[in-house]
Design an enzyme around this catalytic site. Structure first.
Site, PDB file in Angstrom:
ATOM      1  N   ARG A 162      -4.307  12.546  -0.790  1.00 27.81           N
ATOM      2  CA  ARG A 162      -4.092  11.294  -1.515  1.00 27.81           C
ATOM      3  C   ARG A 162      -4.673  11.342  -2.929  1.00 27.81           C
ATOM      4  NH1 ARG A 162      -6.889   7.074   2.214  1.00 27.81           N
ATOM      5  NH2 ARG A 162      -5.775   5.547   0.932  1.00 27.81           N
ATOM      6  N   HIS A 185     -12.719   3.306   7.209  1.00 29.82           N
ATOM      7  CA  HIS A 185     -11.993   2.451   8.148  1.00 29.82           C
ATOM      8  C   HIS A 185     -12.830   2.196   9.401  1.00 29.82           C
ATOM      9  CE1 HIS A 185      -8.532   3.930   5.767  1.00 29.82           C
ATOM     10  NE2 HIS A 185      -7.983   2.788   6.083  1.00 29.82           N
ATOM     11  N   LYS A 200      -7.980   3.177  -6.960  1.00 31.71           N
ATOM     12  CA  LYS A 200      -8.898   3.022  -5.826  1.00 31.71           C
ATOM     13  C   LYS A 200      -9.509   4.387  -5.468  1.00 31.71           C
ATOM     14  CE  LYS A 200      -5.120   3.427  -2.441  1.00 31.71           C
ATOM     15  NZ  LYS A 200      -4.305   2.701  -1.447  1.00 31.71           N
ATOM     16  N   HIS A 201     -10.605   4.427  -4.711  1.00 30.63           N
ATOM     17  CA  HIS A 201     -11.435   3.386  -4.131  1.00 30.63           C
ATOM     18  C   HIS A 201     -12.787   3.465  -4.845  1.00 30.63           C
ATOM     19  CE1 HIS A 201      -8.585   4.823  -1.099  1.00 30.63           C
ATOM     20  NE2 HIS A 201      -8.580   3.591  -0.597  1.00 30.63           N
ATOM     21  N   ASP A 261       0.863  -1.180   0.000  1.00 30.78           N
ATOM     22  CA  ASP A 261       0.000   0.000   0.000  1.00 30.78           C
ATOM     23  C   ASP A 261       0.902   1.234   0.000  1.00 30.78           C
ATOM     24  OD1 ASP A 261      -2.357   1.380   0.043  1.00 30.78           O
ATOM     25  OD2 ASP A 261      -2.675   1.192   2.195  1.00 30.78           O
ATOM     26  N   ASP A 283     -11.061  -3.446  -0.887  1.00 34.69           N
ATOM     27  CA  ASP A 283     -10.411  -2.776   0.224  1.00 34.69           C
ATOM     28  C   ASP A 283     -10.449  -3.750   1.396  1.00 34.69           C
ATOM     29  OD1 ASP A 283      -9.096  -0.794   1.614  1.00 34.69           O
ATOM     30  OD2 ASP A 283     -10.629   0.735   1.322  1.00 34.69           O
ATOM     31  N   ARG A 318       4.857   3.266   2.752  1.00 35.69           N
ATOM     32  CA  ARG A 318       5.300   2.088   3.511  1.00 35.69           C
ATOM     33  C   ARG A 318       6.807   1.906   3.360  1.00 35.69           C
ATOM     34  NH1 ARG A 318       0.653   3.253   5.571  1.00 35.69           N
ATOM     35  NH2 ARG A 318      -1.151   2.492   4.436  1.00 35.69           N
TER      36      ARG A 318
END
Length: 480
Positions: free
Chosen positions: A138, A181, A168-169, A68, A252, A76
């Site tokens: 993002r 989330h 995404k998303h 990700d 997701d 990451r």
């Protein structure tokens, strides 16, 4: 045809704990597990990630290794240092699709060297709601016509080295005012609005040849009450039928609160897996939290039971397994080497937006106002103070919270220049109150998130990203 048990195993992409592959994961990969998703908890540096992916590939060729890695605030690979490239909103602000392609290609080459086969990026979402709690920087912007060329450029660049991109998303999270989330957002959109706004960047990604699309846990009332992840109209009729997508649909994370009832809980994961597969999803991401073998067993058992009962056609499961396996194609050969930030710095400099005349009158006090990062970003190095302290001798750097007005005013005594750094101040009432209370101090404002309304007539820099390179570019500008 392969057994339901093997096919069920082949569509699951779990996360795990640690910087080496645990024994249970290696055994499952050897037996046909689809693959795994890497997060910051799995990363030390590029050499370690390359060794980790080699471990998995040593168990079985063709294993899917996802990460990700969006660049910018959601990184990451650079979780310990801050990203070597600016985020999407900064690239959109730079407004040079060729530069976006080059940045994405640099990321793709690095991921290929690390042995990653699919990157869960880019966001094809748009920045649409001021109170949006999760997309923000993002996305490449708010205008679908301007953002779409950057989405396509990012896909092209990322896939240059054989790493699959994943837009995404779907159908687009930017208009949501809740974070999926932790809760299930309902998009305040008609079908006409979706086609005119949210779906435009996804269509651009598909035209660019994107190999995967990630579902959003988002409800569109015109499609019914099921979120897109579980919604056949969304995935089969619209994404595949109307938009013509033929690649892999990746969910997701299925443990997210929007579909599980609480972030990190495993309740009902098997049911969620079956619902997603029935709707048309292929690869099941359960990577946001670290999983163990018993959780996989429960998911696989639910999928197999659905096939046996006739609820989930075996042909649908086989199709999903085939599309998931296609994401395991080995990336182009590349060599792990020192991280080169020069291209990212070029992009970050081009993205800077300057208001007024932000100039230092001597060594400054730099106040990095900390707020909680989003769940998607997680903790990572952030702040301008260390950069300016390196470039301007005599700089004092301090980290403060929104309620530390007295400490800031005391620290500011004796400094002719004060720099206040924020991250989406417009979403944090206490930060806005702090900025207002600092009106007695002449300060330069540096905003590293989505720019909100002007907070006065003072000089200001907008970086559109909290990445290492964006903060460095801001520091260089102020130190010039």
């Amino acid at each position: 045809m392969t057994s339901p048990e093997k096919l069920a195993e082949a569509v699951v992409l779990p996360g795990f704990a640690g910087t080496t592959a645990p024994g249970w994961l290696r055994r499952r990969v050897a037996d046909g597990l689809g693959g795994a998703i890497l997060f910051g908890r799995n990363v030390v540096d590029d050499e370690q990630v390359a060794a980790l992916t080699a471990q998995l590939r040593g168990e079985r060729d063709g294993v899917v290794v996802g990460i990700d890695e969006e660049g910018g605030d959601v990184t990451r690979l650079d979780v310990n240092t801050g990203s070597f490239v600016p985020g999407p909103l900064a690239l959109g602000a730079a407004d040079d699709p060729e530069l976006t392609t080059a940045v994405a290609a640099a990321l793709g080459e690095r991921l290929a060297a690390c042995g990653v086969t699919i990157d869960l990026a880019p966001c094809a979402d748009l920045t649409l709601a001021a109170e949006d709690p999760i997309i923000g920087v993002r996305a490449f912007g708010s205008d679908p016509a301007k953002a779409s060329p950057h989405v396509a450029a990012y896909v092209t660049g990322l896939q240059k080295y054989g790493v699959a991109a994943c837009a995404k998303h779907f159908p687009g999270h930017g208009a949501a005012t809740e974070d999926s989330h932790v809760a299930l957002p309902v998009l305040p959109r008609t079908l006409a609005e979706l086609h005119e706004i949210e779906l435009v960047p996804f269509a651009a990604a598909i035209r660019a040849g994107v190999r995967a699309v990630m579902t959003g846990h988002l409800v569109v009332r015109a499609w019914g009450d099921e979120p897109a992840t579980f919604n056949r109209t969304a995935l089969t009729d619209v994404l595949r039928g109307e938009l013509g997508f033929t690649g892999a649909v990746v969910t997701d994370a299925l443990e997210m609160g929007a579909v599980s009832g609480g972030y990190g809980r495993h309740d009902g994961l098997g049911l969620s897996a079956v619902r997603a597969l029935k709707a048309g999803a292929d690869a099941l991401c359960i990577g946001g939290a670290a999983f163990e073998a018993d959780a996989l067993d429960a998911i696989n058992a639910a999928i197999v039971a659905a096939v046996v009962s006739g609820e989930l056609p075996l042909e649908r499961l086989a199709e999903a397994a085939e599309r998931t396996a296609a994401l395991g194609t080995d990336p182009a050969p590349a060599t792990v080497g020192p991280v080169d930030r020069r291209l990212g710095l070029e992009a970050a400099r081009k993205a800077l937006r300057v208001t007024g005349e932000p100039r230092l009158d001597g060594p400054p006090l730099v106040v990095d106002v900390e707020t909680e990062p989003t769940i998607a970003a997680g903790p990572m190095p952030w702040g301008l103070g260390a950069h300016l302290a390196e470039l301007v001798p005599g700089t004092r750097a301090m980290t403060a919270g929104p309620d530390d007005l007295d400490a800031i005013l005391e620290a500011a005594q004796g400094f002719s220049s004060v720099v206040v750094v924020t991250r989406e101040a417009h979403r944090h009432p206490r930060v806005r109150a702090l900025l207002s209370a600092l009106s007695t101090v002449d300060f330069i404002r540096v905003e590293t998130g989505v720019p909100g309304p002007a907070d006065g007539d003072g000089p200001r820099l907008d970086t559109f990203s909290g990445s290492y390179v964006s903060l460095r570019a801001a520091a260089e500008y102020l130190a010039r």
